[in-house]
Design a protein around this motif. Sequence first.
Motif, PDB file in Angstrom:
ATOM      1  N   GLN A 151      49.009 130.830  11.212  1.00 17.43           N
ATOM      2  CA  GLN A 151      47.518 130.798  11.706  1.00 17.43           C
ATOM      3  C   GLN A 151      47.314 130.849  13.267  1.00 17.43           C
ATOM      4  N   LYS A 152      48.136 130.421  13.945  1.00 17.35           N
ATOM      5  CA  LYS A 152      48.267 130.234  15.304  1.00 17.35           C
ATOM      6  C   LYS A 152      48.771 131.534  15.938  1.00 17.35           C
ATOM      7  N   VAL A 153      49.702 132.264  15.219  1.00 14.16           N
ATOM      8  CA  VAL A 153      50.485 133.447  15.602  1.00 14.16           C
ATOM      9  C   VAL A 153      49.336 134.645  15.441  1.00 14.16           C
ATOM     10  N   LEU A 154      48.705 134.697  14.202  1.00 18.31           N
ATOM     11  CA  LEU A 154      48.022 135.702  13.364  1.00 18.31           C
ATOM     12  C   LEU A 154      46.784 135.144  13.467  1.00 18.31           C
ATOM     13  N   ALA A 155      45.864 134.891  14.461  1.00 18.87           N
ATOM     14  CA  ALA A 155      44.929 133.961  14.614  1.00 18.87           C
ATOM     15  C   ALA A 155      43.544 134.717  14.292  1.00 18.87           C
ATOM     16  N   PHE A 215      45.355 139.667   8.768  1.00 16.05           N
ATOM     17  CA  PHE A 215      45.784 138.524   9.559  1.00 16.05           C
ATOM     18  C   PHE A 215      46.285 139.223  10.846  1.00 16.05           C
ATOM     19  N   ARG A 216      45.718 139.232  12.110  1.00 16.98           N
ATOM     20  CA  ARG A 216      46.100 139.765  13.343  1.00 16.98           C
ATOM     21  C   ARG A 216      46.443 139.028  14.351  1.00 16.98           C
ATOM     22  N   ALA A 217      47.412 139.209  15.217  1.00 17.96           N
ATOM     23  CA  ALA A 217      47.697 138.727  16.477  1.00 17.96           C
ATOM     24  C   ALA A 217      46.630 138.954  17.447  1.00 17.96           C
ATOM     25  N   ARG A 218      46.049 138.231  18.450  1.00 15.92           N
ATOM     26  CA  ARG A 218      45.357 138.709  19.238  1.00 15.92           C
ATOM     27  C   ARG A 218      45.796 139.495  20.572  1.00 15.92           C
ATOM     28  N   ARG A 219      47.047 139.414  20.463  1.00 14.86           N
ATOM     29  CA  ARG A 219      47.725 140.096  21.390  1.00 14.86           C
ATOM     30  C   ARG A 219      49.218 140.197  21.308  1.00 14.86           C
ATOM     31  N   GLY A 220      50.018 141.030  21.830  1.00 15.35           N
ATOM     32  CA  GLY A 220      51.334 141.286  21.521  1.00 15.35           C
ATOM     33  C   GLY A 220      51.854 141.962  20.201  1.00 15.35           C
ATOM     34  N   GLY A 221      50.799 142.261  19.313  1.00 10.74           N
ATOM     35  CA  GLY A 221      51.117 142.989  18.192  1.00 10.74           C
ATOM     36  C   GLY A 221      51.469 141.794  16.941  1.00 10.74           C
ATOM     37  N   ALA A 228      50.935 141.645  12.300  1.00  7.99           N
ATOM     38  CA  ALA A 228      50.045 141.825  11.457  1.00  7.99           C
ATOM     39  C   ALA A 228      50.350 141.328   9.926  1.00  7.99           C
ATOM     40  N   LEU A 229      49.624 140.708   9.295  1.00  2.13           N
ATOM     41  CA  LEU A 229      49.986 140.323   7.831  1.00  2.13           C
ATOM     42  C   LEU A 229      48.762 141.231   7.074  1.00  2.13           C
ATOM     43  N   GLY A 262      46.416 143.849 -11.578  1.00  2.00           N
ATOM     44  CA  GLY A 262      46.601 145.062 -11.117  1.00  2.00           C
ATOM     45  C   GLY A 262      48.106 144.724 -10.138  1.00  2.00           C
ATOM     46  N   LEU A 263      48.144 145.796  -9.122  1.00  2.14           N
ATOM     47  CA  LEU A 263      49.342 145.399  -8.264  1.00  2.14           C
ATOM     48  C   LEU A 263      48.834 144.694  -7.068  1.00  2.14           C
ATOM     49  N   ARG A 264      49.463 143.540  -6.987  1.00  5.18           N
ATOM     50  CA  ARG A 264      49.172 142.478  -5.527  1.00  5.18           C
ATOM     51  C   ARG A 264      50.344 142.636  -4.781  1.00  5.18           C
ATOM     52  N   GLY A 265      50.212 142.591  -3.319  1.00  8.16           N
ATOM     53  CA  GLY A 265      51.216 142.533  -2.551  1.00  8.16           C
ATOM     54  C   GLY A 265      50.790 142.164  -1.212  1.00  8.16           C
ATOM     55  N   PHE A 266      51.521 142.348  -0.335  1.00  9.14           N
ATOM     56  CA  PHE A 266      51.573 142.002   1.091  1.00  9.14           C
ATOM     57  C   PHE A 266      52.482 143.187   1.987  1.00  9.14           C
ATOM     58  N   THR A 267      51.929 142.973   3.095  1.00 12.33           N
ATOM     59  CA  THR A 267      52.896 143.811   4.453  1.00 12.33           C
ATOM     60  C   THR A 267      52.652 142.972   5.533  1.00 12.33           C
TER      61      THR A 267
END
Length: 466
Positions: A141-145, A156-162, A164-165, A225-230
């Motif tokens: 959570q500190k990286v993808l804030a 879940f996305r970083a504020r800077r530097g790229g 995401a989850l 259903g189909l559950r997942g992440f990237t």
Amino acid sequence: MNRARTRRDRGQGGIGALMGFLIGAAVLPLGTPALAQQPAAGEALDAARAAFEALPEADRKAIQDALVWTGDYNGTLDGAFGKRSFDAIRAFETRSRLTADGILTPAERDALLAAAQRQRDAAGFAVIDDRRSGIRIGVPQKVLAERSDTPGGSLFRARRGGGALTTDLIPAAAGTGLKDLYADLSAATPGRRITYKVLRDNWFVVTGDEGAERFFTRFAATAAGLRGFTVAYPASAAGTFGRLTIAITNSFEPEPEAASATTATARTGGAASPTPTVSGGNAFTAIVLDSGRALTSAAAGACKVPTVGGKPVKIAASGGAAFVEGAFAAGGAPVAWRRPEGTEQAVFILGHAATGGERRLVATPGVLKVAGDGAARLAAPVQPGMAGAPVIDRSGALVAVVGPLPQTMTLVAGIALGTTVPATIAANLADSASLPEADGTGEATTLGAAAEVWRARIVAVDCPGG
């Protein structure tokens, strides 16, 4: 299929730093020094495996998880010990300027866990239940804030530097099958290169590169259903996201509600089996002194019909020890004793554990604590059957003998939880057992090497009927 295609068009991939380790691909641990990548001697690996497997399952998995965070391990948290776990532990030991034998002493294990916790805290890593997708997953959570909703989950996305989850649910009503989604997401297109893909009956993984971004995608088939992440990140951020992706993937639960139901059943006394308890006093380990005599715990004197290898033997108690009389094949160097150093000393125990109806030779690290009055206690995950086992220092000298174990020992995943048990200092047994004192201070050695020397002098004593 249209919905699956839009997912790929949105760039919902995942990392792609050759994450095939999660399904058996042979890759080296992240950040492993060259020394740790060298083939290990079979004896050292066996000794390290015995020490590792003597720990409770929760501790074994915690060590693997910690090694992920220190950048030394890139496998699943299964609690099993193989060369990957062995190399990862040795990598940590080498970097920490410890003896790189693959066996973590209690102090070394504490240092490893503390180092891993510092990394978790720095990332703000927390396992959450994602309401929109229905999965359970770890989020740094500190990286993808930054968090926002998507049609099927959360971003879940970083504020800077790229970086995401993305979590996702494709409802069963959508009619998209696991194979269909796999075919779509694993197809190479201009600017998109697949580096790894695997499909199983109820899950798949696809990794690759898309432009300057790496991705790792995992989906599983569930009743809903189909559950997942990237996980996706710039290739330039691989140093940060490599271990984060491993930790995220190891935390992933596609059906946490099913796991919660199982836990609830166990708590209410339903179908789940209770944690077994076994007797800790009906099996012993003995130290062969010569061809007709072996030393063991005084508690063995209460055994009425002792056997070694299925053959009857006699046990005679004498002071704080007991002697097994039988035809033994004495091997290795003579048993020499040494006084413990200070009030606390790192040691290891080599004994025949009696679990699951089998006897296995187990080497496990521990700490020998000696009180001012000379009373000794051993803090170690000693298993049933290891009463009477030798407590050995790093020079290979006998410093104590494991005393009687609790009458019942609780097993978790077939392993007794770590406990504190009495021990008899070897100096107190020297006269009655005719033990010579070790010369000088002795040369420090690895636990694996010391265990190998002692192997030929250890026998299992069984006591049928208690």
